[in-house]
Design a protein around this motif. Structure first.
Motif, PDB file in Angstrom:
ATOM      1  N   PHE A  41    -153.303 -10.766 108.945  1.00 39.32           N
ATOM      2  CA  PHE A  41    -153.581  -9.664 108.018  1.00 39.32           C
ATOM      3  C   PHE A  41    -154.821  -9.899 107.166  1.00 39.32           C
ATOM      4  O   PHE A  41    -155.163  -9.030 106.348  1.00 39.32           O
ATOM      5  N   SER A  42    -155.505 -11.042 107.327  1.00 40.80           N
ATOM      6  CA  SER A  42    -156.677 -11.326 106.487  1.00 40.80           C
ATOM      7  C   SER A  42    -157.810 -10.342 106.753  1.00 40.80           C
ATOM      8  O   SER A  42    -158.439  -9.836 105.809  1.00 40.80           O
ATOM      9  N   ALA A  43    -158.109 -10.084 108.022  1.00 43.38           N
ATOM     10  CA  ALA A  43    -159.200  -9.153 108.339  1.00 43.38           C
ATOM     11  C   ALA A  43    -158.909  -7.735 107.836  1.00 43.38           C
ATOM     12  O   ALA A  43    -159.780  -7.120 107.191  1.00 43.38           O
ATOM     13  N   PRO A  44    -157.702  -7.150 108.084  1.00 42.98           N
ATOM     14  CA  PRO A  44    -157.416  -5.838 107.493  1.00 42.98           C
ATOM     15  C   PRO A  44    -157.457  -5.854 105.973  1.00 42.98           C
ATOM     16  O   PRO A  44    -157.914  -4.887 105.352  1.00 42.98           O
ATOM     17  N   ARG A  45    -157.011  -6.956 105.355  1.00 44.55           N
ATOM     18  CA  ARG A  45    -157.055  -7.047 103.890  1.00 44.55           C
ATOM     19  C   ARG A  45    -158.477  -7.008 103.369  1.00 44.55           C
ATOM     20  O   ARG A  45    -158.773  -6.320 102.373  1.00 44.55           O
ATOM     21  N   ARG A  46    -159.406  -7.718 104.040  1.00 48.00           N
ATOM     22  CA  ARG A  46    -160.805  -7.684 103.600  1.00 48.00           C
ATOM     23  C   ARG A  46    -161.407  -6.298 103.801  1.00 48.00           C
ATOM     24  O   ARG A  46    -162.205  -5.832 102.978  1.00 48.00           O
ATOM     25  N   ALA A  47    -161.034  -5.626 104.918  1.00 47.19           N
ATOM     26  CA  ALA A  47    -161.544  -4.271 105.157  1.00 47.19           C
ATOM     27  C   ALA A  47    -161.069  -3.309 104.066  1.00 47.19           C
ATOM     28  O   ALA A  47    -161.841  -2.467 103.584  1.00 47.19           O
ATOM     29  N   PRO A  54    -157.065  -3.453  96.129  1.00 48.21           N
ATOM     30  CA  PRO A  54    -156.911  -4.870  95.763  1.00 48.21           C
ATOM     31  C   PRO A  54    -156.032  -5.615  96.758  1.00 48.21           C
ATOM     32  O   PRO A  54    -155.193  -5.015  97.450  1.00 48.21           O
ATOM     33  N   PRO A  55    -156.200  -6.959  96.837  1.00 46.00           N
ATOM     34  CA  PRO A  55    -155.391  -7.746  97.772  1.00 46.00           C
ATOM     35  C   PRO A  55    -153.883  -7.621  97.534  1.00 46.00           C
ATOM     36  O   PRO A  55    -153.103  -7.702  98.485  1.00 46.00           O
ATOM     37  N   VAL A  56    -153.479  -7.433  96.278  1.00 44.98           N
ATOM     38  CA  VAL A  56    -152.046  -7.312  95.990  1.00 44.98           C
ATOM     39  C   VAL A  56    -151.461  -6.091  96.690  1.00 44.98           C
ATOM     40  O   VAL A  56    -150.360  -6.143  97.253  1.00 44.98           O
ATOM     41  N   ILE A 164    -151.476 -13.482 101.099  1.00 44.72           N
ATOM     42  CA  ILE A 164    -152.346 -12.321 101.275  1.00 44.72           C
ATOM     43  C   ILE A 164    -152.867 -11.824  99.929  1.00 44.72           C
ATOM     44  O   ILE A 164    -154.039 -11.466  99.794  1.00 44.72           O
ATOM     45  N   SER A 165    -151.996 -11.806  98.926  1.00 48.11           N
ATOM     46  CA  SER A 165    -152.406 -11.313  97.604  1.00 48.11           C
ATOM     47  C   SER A 165    -153.441 -12.213  96.944  1.00 48.11           C
ATOM     48  O   SER A 165    -154.160 -11.774  96.035  1.00 48.11           O
ATOM     49  N   SER A 166    -153.534 -13.480  97.392  1.00 50.90           N
ATOM     50  CA  SER A 166    -154.552 -14.379  96.834  1.00 50.90           C
ATOM     51  C   SER A 166    -155.941 -14.068  97.345  1.00 50.90           C
ATOM     52  O   SER A 166    -156.930 -14.649  96.867  1.00 50.90           O
ATOM     53  N   GLY A 167    -156.063 -13.174  98.323  1.00 50.28           N
ATOM     54  CA  GLY A 167    -157.361 -12.816  98.867  1.00 50.28           C
ATOM     55  C   GLY A 167    -157.998 -13.986  99.594  1.00 50.28           C
ATOM     56  O   GLY A 167    -157.340 -14.708 100.351  1.00 50.28           O
ATOM     57  N   ASP A 168    -159.273 -14.191  99.341  1.00 51.55           N
ATOM     58  CA  ASP A 168    -159.992 -15.309  99.948  1.00 51.55           C
ATOM     59  C   ASP A 168    -159.860 -16.588  99.128  1.00 51.55           C
ATOM     60  O   ASP A 168    -160.485 -17.599  99.470  1.00 51.55           O
ATOM     61  N   GLY A 169    -159.074 -16.539  98.066  1.00 54.34           N
ATOM     62  CA  GLY A 169    -158.949 -17.703  97.198  1.00 54.34           C
ATOM     63  C   GLY A 169    -158.364 -18.908  97.901  1.00 54.34           C
ATOM     64  O   GLY A 169    -158.820 -20.042  97.698  1.00 54.34           O
TER      65      GLY A 169
END
Length: 360
Positions: A41-47, A54-56, A164-169
């Motif tokens: 889900f990282s790529a859809p989250r960045r899109a 927001p990532p949350v 996922i909610s942490s984003g790229d952190g």
């Protein structure tokens, strides 16, 4: 360190790793599932993040989708599965009457049923002691290990939500801990490749399995098999397990047909139809949609499925291919392990990473 000492150290490390995977399975299974979900889900989250979401919110959406899919699939399949397991003794008796004795297929069916009962009972012992009477034994023992399964699923979903909610952190912290810019670039490059490979695999295999479930459901309806729609959904889910999933589905469908009609040739026809559709999917549809991008060595796929089935049961069989994709991608990106990557399958495509996370 001499070569003999290095071999001894590597052997001890492998043994310790195997021991840890087996002993800590209850913790590692939801942990691995959460990490795989995070990478997918990282790529859809960045899109979505580029569009101001927001990532949350992305994490909440992804978790909600997973919860709905698990709840819907469970509610749809629970009743037919329990009813089928309870009918297995009667089906075995009918097979015995047609074939005679307990050899061959009948013995295999009895053995499979007894093994299922033992596994279910063993799982139930970890949570509560259930005393049952009559034909409700399977239902009661399933309820016995349901709390433990629910705990694992809840832990995995919660961990995936936080990742996922942490984003790229989360990825940034790992990259920042590396000493050189070259190492950081390599780590980010590998992470992006893993995300791409897993996303492509999951999207393609889900589409393939939905098509497989639809075809199997239509075929079972044409054969007048009971609960044809449930068998189609079961076929879609079982198809996430390479090799063994289609065989299990074909056996279940043929036994359900035999329990309904008591005719061996119809049960054999259902089995043959299911396996023919599986062969069509494996030899034509999957190569067409996946292409050569994710072509893995079939021998290693089978070994991975068998290994993770041994240590993590059915869930391990589902997670075997995603974990193999991760291992292969890492091997492709580490020069000393390139040979292992080539054994596992075709080399992965070489994409440049997003350098915004690298720093200087």
């Amino acid at each position: 360190m001499t070569s003999q000492s290095r071999i001894a150290v590597n052997g001890l490390f492998i043994l310790a790793l195997l021991y840890t995977l087996v002993v800590a399975g209850d913790f590692l299974i939801p942990l691995a599932a959460a990490v795989i979900g995070f990478l997918i889900f990282s790529a859809p989250r960045r899109a979505l993040e580029k569009r101001g979401i927001p990532p949350v919110a992305s994490a909440l959406l992804a978790t909600t989708v997973m919860v709905f899919a698990i709840a819907y699939g469970t509610s749809w399949l629970a009743a037919p599965v329990v009813a089928f397991i309870n009918q297995v003794p009667e089906v075995v008796e009918e097979l015995r009457a047609h074939i005679g004795g307990t050899s061959g297929l009948v013995a295999a069916a009895e053995g499979a049923y007894e093994a299922t009962q033992e596994i279910v009972a063993a799982e139930g012992d970890t949570t509560m002691d259930v005393r049952v009477v009559g034909n409700t034994s399977v239902s009661a023992t399933i309820l016995g290990f349901a709390p433990d399964l629910l705990t694992k699923v809840s832990f995995g979903l919660c961990l995936m939500f936080f990742l996922i909610s942490s984003g790229d952190g989360f990825i940034s912290k790992i990259i920042e801990s590396l000493p050189s810019y070259a190492d950081k670039r390599k780590a980010l490059h590998t992470t992006r490749l893993i995300e791409s490979q897993l996303g492509h695999y999951l999207g393609s295999i889900t589409l393939i399995n939905m098509l497989m479930g639809l075809l199997v459901g239509i075929a079972m309806w044409a054969w007048s098999v009971p609960n044809a729609a449930a068998i189609g959904l079961m076929a879609m889910l079982l198809n996430f397990i390479p090799f063994l999933g289609s065989l299990i589905g074909a056996i279940v469908a043929s036994l359900m047909m035999f329990s309904e009609t008591g005719t061996l040739w119809q049960a054999a026809g259902v089995f043959g139809t299911y396996m023919a559709l599986s062969a069509l999917e494996g030899n034509f549809i999957t190569p067409l949609l996946l292409g050569r991008r994710l072509r893995l060595n079939a021998t290693f796929v089978f070994l991975a499925v068998a290994f993770f089935a041994w240590i993590w049961s059915v869930i391990g069989m589902v997670m075997a291919v995603p974990l193999l994709i991760i291992v292969k991608t890492v091997c492709d990106e580490i020069d000393s392990l390139n040979g292992v990557g080539r054994f596992l399958g075709n080399s992965t495509p070489n994409h440049l990473p997003d350098e915004t996370l690298l720093g200087k």
